[in-house]
Design a protein around this motif. Structure first.
Motif: not given
Length: 220
Positions: A11-38
């Motif tokens: 995302a930093d190199r190409y400024s492209c939009a990245i859609e990321a997915y994970d259905p793991t309950r244990n990791l949901r809050s950590k993933h949702e806290a991840h911050a990157h504009k792209h």
């Protein structure tokens, strides 16, 4: 797991939009806290059936998964418990994102869900990846995760290589965790290396990739 290095770097190199997915309950809050504009996280996962969002359908799916997982309501992997209520097809993921046009790069590492998911794509929406230049895919061949049938194993490579025209650009074996280091019987019988769980593949579509490379060069 909670690792974002590849996504953030691309995302930093190409400024492209990245859609990321994970259905793991244990990791949901950590993933949702991840911050990157792209980079945008979705609490969802790749599956072989459309996600009917009615309460009855979700309850039925969770009950079926609980029966398999011994009552937990989801399936377990090394990263935690997978929420079966948020699994859906790749086509529905793309529609839900509001994307227009093709997915340029598809990256899949879902602990064995790839076999049924690609079987569904090949059957129901075979043109979905026609505009994709690169598929980064880890295939899991151990019975301790979600192992393929012989038809699913052959079908995945037939779909990507013979039907869509992708070529293998990169491949390496991954031994994985100790408990997963053995392969399904039909691969062992044909000489597959025994003490491993997975293969990491990069499939490139030569024609589509050249077009993407031109667009990226023009954008820089």
């Amino acid at each position: 797991g909670d690792v974002w290095g590849w996504e953030d770097k691309i995302a930093d190199r190409y400024s492209c939009a990245i859609e990321a997915y994970d259905p793991t309950r244990n990791l949901r809050s950590k993933h949702e806290a991840h911050a990157h504009k792209h980079v945008r996280f979705h609490y969802a996962g790749l599956g072989a059936q459309r996600n009917n969002v009615t309460a009855a359908a979700a309850e039925q799916r969770a009950a079926a998964a609980a029966a398999v997982a011994g009552g937990s309501g989801g399936t377990q992997n090394w990263y935690g418990e997978v929420d079966p209520r948020v699994l859906t097809t790749l086509e529905d993921m793309i529609v839900a994102d509001g994307r227009r046009g093709s997915v340029d790069v598809l990256k899949v590492d879902c602990e064995g869900c790839e076999w049924a998911a690609f079987e569904q794509i090949a059957r129901d929406s075979p043109r979905l990846l026609e505009g994709t230049s690169l598929v980064l895919l880890e295939v899991h061949i151990t019975p301790t995760l979600i192992a393929p049938t012989l038809a699913q194993f052959n079908g995945l490579f037939d779909f990507l290589i013979d039907r869509l025209g992708f070529r293998v650009w990169y491949m390496r074996n991954n031994v994985g965790y100790k408990r997963d280091r053995h392969v399904v019987d039909f691969l062992a019988a044909h000489g597959a290396k025994a003490d491993q769980c997975c293969y990491e593949f990069a499939f490139v579509h030569p024609t589509v990739a050249r077009g993407l490379a031109r667009r990226l060069a023009e954008a820089q």
